[in-house]
Design a protein around this motif. Structure first.
Motif, PDB file in Angstrom:
ATOM      1  N   VAL A  19       3.827 -30.262 115.117  1.00 55.86           N
ATOM      2  CA  VAL A  19       2.659 -30.935 115.674  1.00 55.86           C
ATOM      3  C   VAL A  19       1.792 -29.991 116.500  1.00 55.86           C
ATOM      4  CG1 VAL A  19       1.895 -32.772 117.235  1.00 55.86           C
ATOM      5  CG2 VAL A  19       3.795 -33.175 115.664  1.00 55.86           C
ATOM      6  N   GLY A  20       2.442 -29.113 117.288  1.00 57.92           N
ATOM      7  CA  GLY A  20       1.690 -28.274 118.210  1.00 57.92           C
ATOM      8  C   GLY A  20       1.336 -26.900 117.701  1.00 57.92           C
ATOM      9  N   LEU A  21       1.944 -26.457 116.581  1.00 60.53           N
ATOM     10  CA  LEU A  21       1.689 -25.101 116.109  1.00 60.53           C
ATOM     11  C   LEU A  21       1.288 -25.055 114.634  1.00 60.53           C
ATOM     12  CD1 LEU A  21       1.739 -22.092 116.880  1.00 60.53           C
ATOM     13  CD2 LEU A  21       4.132 -22.030 116.140  1.00 60.53           C
ATOM     14  N   VAL A  22       2.149 -25.586 113.765  1.00 61.63           N
ATOM     15  CA  VAL A  22       1.901 -25.463 112.324  1.00 61.63           C
ATOM     16  C   VAL A  22       0.670 -26.267 111.908  1.00 61.63           C
ATOM     17  CG1 VAL A  22       2.849 -25.887 110.024  1.00 61.63           C
ATOM     18  CG2 VAL A  22       4.344 -25.050 111.857  1.00 61.63           C
ATOM     19  N   TYR A  23       0.615 -27.528 112.313  1.00 58.71           N
ATOM     20  CA  TYR A  23      -0.536 -28.362 111.929  1.00 58.71           C
ATOM     21  C   TYR A  23      -1.861 -27.804 112.460  1.00 58.71           C
ATOM     22  CZ  TYR A  23      -3.753 -32.308 111.747  1.00 58.71           C
ATOM     23  OH  TYR A  23      -4.853 -33.092 111.529  1.00 58.71           O
ATOM     24  N   PRO A  24      -1.959 -27.438 113.759  1.00 56.14           N
ATOM     25  CA  PRO A  24      -3.223 -26.852 114.228  1.00 56.14           C
ATOM     26  C   PRO A  24      -3.593 -25.560 113.491  1.00 56.14           C
ATOM     27  CG  PRO A  24      -1.876 -27.536 116.086  1.00 56.14           C
ATOM     28  CD  PRO A  24      -1.014 -27.654 114.870  1.00 56.14           C
ATOM     29  N   ALA A  25      -2.585 -24.744 113.141  1.00 57.53           N
ATOM     30  CA  ALA A  25      -2.875 -23.505 112.422  1.00 57.53           C
ATOM     31  C   ALA A  25      -3.453 -23.797 111.043  1.00 57.53           C
ATOM     32  CB  ALA A  25      -1.602 -22.666 112.301  1.00 57.53           C
ATOM     33  N   LEU A  26      -2.839 -24.710 110.318  1.00 55.12           N
ATOM     34  CA  LEU A  26      -3.352 -25.070 108.992  1.00 55.12           C
ATOM     35  C   LEU A  26      -4.726 -25.707 109.087  1.00 55.12           C
ATOM     36  CD1 LEU A  26      -0.095 -26.520 107.362  1.00 55.12           C
ATOM     37  CD2 LEU A  26      -1.111 -24.256 107.018  1.00 55.12           C
TER      38      LEU A  26
ATOM     39  N   THR B  72      -6.938 -25.142 111.415  1.00 54.69           N
ATOM     40  CA  THR B  72      -7.894 -24.093 111.763  1.00 54.69           C
ATOM     41  C   THR B  72      -8.288 -23.286 110.535  1.00 54.69           C
ATOM     42  OG1 THR B  72      -6.967 -23.907 113.999  1.00 54.69           O
ATOM     43  CG2 THR B  72      -8.264 -22.052 113.194  1.00 54.69           C
ATOM     44  N   ILE B  73      -7.298 -22.965 109.694  1.00 56.87           N
ATOM     45  CA  ILE B  73      -7.593 -22.233 108.450  1.00 56.87           C
ATOM     46  C   ILE B  73      -8.517 -23.060 107.559  1.00 56.87           C
ATOM     47  CG2 ILE B  73      -6.593 -21.300 106.337  1.00 56.87           C
ATOM     48  CD1 ILE B  73      -4.091 -20.621 107.982  1.00 56.87           C
TER      49      ILE B  73
ATOM     50  N   LEU C   7     -16.398 -18.742 101.904  1.00 53.36           N
ATOM     51  CA  LEU C   7     -16.169 -17.573 102.746  1.00 53.36           C
ATOM     52  C   LEU C   7     -17.384 -17.190 103.585  1.00 53.36           C
ATOM     53  CD1 LEU C   7     -14.235 -15.318 100.182  1.00 53.36           C
ATOM     54  CD2 LEU C   7     -13.263 -16.695 102.040  1.00 53.36           C
ATOM     55  N   ASP C   8     -18.374 -18.072 103.669  1.00 51.82           N
ATOM     56  CA  ASP C   8     -19.612 -17.738 104.384  1.00 51.82           C
ATOM     57  C   ASP C   8     -19.357 -17.368 105.845  1.00 51.82           C
ATOM     58  OD1 ASP C   8     -20.879 -18.234 102.057  1.00 51.82           O
ATOM     59  OD2 ASP C   8     -21.991 -20.000 102.734  1.00 51.82           O
ATOM     60  N   ASN C   9     -18.451 -18.077 106.501  1.00 54.66           N
ATOM     61  CA  ASN C   9     -18.171 -17.774 107.904  1.00 54.66           C
ATOM     62  C   ASN C   9     -17.577 -16.370 108.062  1.00 54.66           C
ATOM     63  OD1 ASN C   9     -19.028 -20.279 109.027  1.00 54.66           O
ATOM     64  ND2 ASN C   9     -17.129 -21.233 108.314  1.00 54.66           N
ATOM     65  N   TYR C  10     -16.701 -15.996 107.150  1.00 52.09           N
ATOM     66  CA  TYR C  10     -16.102 -14.654 107.218  1.00 52.09           C
ATOM     67  C   TYR C  10     -17.133 -13.578 106.896  1.00 52.09           C
ATOM     68  CZ  TYR C  10     -11.648 -17.129 107.358  1.00 52.09           C
ATOM     69  OH  TYR C  10     -10.607 -17.942 107.715  1.00 52.09           O
ATOM     70  N   VAL C  11     -18.026 -13.881 105.958  1.00 48.98           N
ATOM     71  CA  VAL C  11     -19.101 -12.930 105.649  1.00 48.98           C
ATOM     72  C   VAL C  11     -19.988 -12.725 106.871  1.00 48.98           C
ATOM     73  CG1 VAL C  11     -21.169 -12.572 104.244  1.00 48.98           C
ATOM     74  CG2 VAL C  11     -19.084 -13.481 103.186  1.00 48.98           C
TER      75      VAL C  11
ATOM     76  N   ALA D 174     -13.465 -21.194 114.033  1.00 50.32           N
ATOM     77  CA  ALA D 174     -12.193 -21.218 113.319  1.00 50.32           C
ATOM     78  C   ALA D 174     -11.968 -19.919 112.548  1.00 50.32           C
ATOM     79  CB  ALA D 174     -12.146 -22.411 112.375  1.00 50.32           C
ATOM     80  N   ALA D 175     -13.028 -19.375 111.950  1.00 52.72           N
ATOM     81  CA  ALA D 175     -12.906 -18.104 111.223  1.00 52.72           C
ATOM     82  C   ALA D 175     -12.511 -16.982 112.168  1.00 52.72           C
ATOM     83  CB  ALA D 175     -14.232 -17.779 110.527  1.00 52.72           C
ATOM     84  N   LEU D 176     -13.061 -16.956 113.369  1.00 50.38           N
ATOM     85  CA  LEU D 176     -12.690 -15.935 114.352  1.00 50.38           C
ATOM     86  C   LEU D 176     -11.240 -16.110 114.801  1.00 50.38           C
ATOM     87  CD1 LEU D 176     -15.987 -15.964 116.437  1.00 50.38           C
ATOM     88  CD2 LEU D 176     -15.104 -14.020 115.150  1.00 50.38           C
ATOM     89  N   ALA D 177     -10.800 -17.358 114.947  1.00 52.75           N
ATOM     90  CA  ALA D 177      -9.404 -17.604 115.321  1.00 52.75           C
ATOM     91  C   ALA D 177      -8.456 -17.138 114.228  1.00 52.75           C
ATOM     92  CB  ALA D 177      -9.200 -19.097 115.599  1.00 52.75           C
TER      93      ALA D 177
END
Length: 329
Positions: free
Chosen positions: A60-67, A69-70, A85-89, A301-304
């Motif tokens: 709940v506190g780590l895996v779900y927020p990470a997914l 965010t991706i 991929l526009d944010n990464y560009v 989110a892309a920066l994270a």
């Protein structure tokens, strides 16, 4: 139900926090009691009782927020439209973000190397000296100060006042410059040197950690190795280079990688001293700015995700070196 979801006043929030803590304690107590009470319980039930709550919290506190965010890094600023991929560009092509990435690289290269070098030399010089405890305490003291506190302290050190009659400098460095006849400098405004002055603050904080770990590693070097080296005529710098450094290599790796990870996440110092302005922003600060100031959730989110990806190789290298050290033993 609304009492748990709509906490607007300070008293309401404190009461909600207390209730949450009591509920957590009650649930954990019930689980442990249920596991420990019966005389014959399958091993999997005991394992689930102890590990289950931890796994749930991790999910709940780590895996779900990470997914999440991706996933969010592939959507636009409000998360409503898929942009690929526009944010990464944007992160890798826009000039403002290029500055952020360069600053981050500068931090990650200089802070671990200088911090580890200073900690190593200091630990070696004060080892087994008369005032060793006092000398180490003075260097370790900044570790007890929060990043924000350190930023406030050094902001006063770098404080600038116009060089005019009747205007006194309150910043320590500028006052010293004035005393020797040099004009005061705007340390936090002048680019790109202002990044170096911020890096000094991080080195000041982390040097105590490096010194403590490396000092313990130096003291753990077997006496027979040191005595054998002295019988062979090794002393001074040769002892430091050919005996001390190779013997504490695993500790050096741990210090370098740990400080590098902490540096990658640096936010407090930059936010407190410059707010990321004047060309001093780094990835962690820019993530905060884009997410909570510009409300560009996708770019934040892309920066994270970028920050997470940068940390992975360092952790992998650290784990590999620790395994190699264990195999040698």
């Amino acid at each position: 139900m609304s009492w748990f979801l709509d906490a607007n006043t300070t008293g309401h929030k404190i009461a909600l926090m207390v209730v949450a803590i009591l509920m957590f304690a009650a649930v954990m107590g019930a689980i442990l009691f249920a596991v420990d009470r019966p005389k014959r319980v399958p091993n999997w039930v005991v394992a689930a009782g102890f590990l289950g709550p931890t796994l749930v919290l991790l999910l709940v506190g780590l895996v779900y927020p990470a997914l999440e965010t991706i996933r969010g890094s592939f959507y636009d600023r409000d998360g409503s439209e898929f942009v690929g991929l526009d944010n990464y560009v944007t992160v890798f092509t826009q000039d403002s973000f290029q500055t952020v990435l360069r600053n981050t690289v500068l931090w990650v290269v200089l802070v671990p190397l200088v911090t580890t070098g200073l900690g190593l030399v200091y630990a070696y010089l004060v080892d087994r000296t008369r005032f060793e405890a006092l000398a180490k305490a003075l260097v370790f003291l900044p570790m007890a100060i929060s990043m924000v506190g350190a930023g406030v302290i050094w902001k006063f050190v770098y404080e600038y006042r116009p060089d005019q009659p009747g205007v006194n400098q309150i910043g320590l460095l500028n006052q010293l410059l004035v005393l020797v006849g040099i004009e005061p400098q705007q340390f936090l405004l002048n680019q790109p040197s202002n990044n170096l002055y911020l890096i000094v603050v991080m080195i000041w904080i982390q040097a105590g950690f490096a010194m403590t770990v490396l000092s313990a590693a130096i003291k753990a070097i077997p006496d027979d190795i040191v005595e054998a080296a002295r019988l062979d005529g090794v002393s001074g710098l040769q002892m430091f280079r050919y005996v001390t450094v190779p013997s504490i290599r695993p500790a050096l790796v741990v210090v370098l990688t740990t400080v590098a990870i902490v540096t990658l996440k640096v936010f407090d110092v930059v936010r407190t001293m410059t707010g990321g302005q004047f060309g001093t922003s780094v990835v962690a600060n820019e993530f905060y700015t884009q997410s909570f100031r510009q409300f560009n959730v996708g770019l934040g989110a892309a920066l994270a995700v970028l920050l997470f990806v940068l940390v992975i190789p360092i952790i992998a290298y650290n784990v590999r070196q620790l395994r190699l050290a264990e195999e040698i033993r």
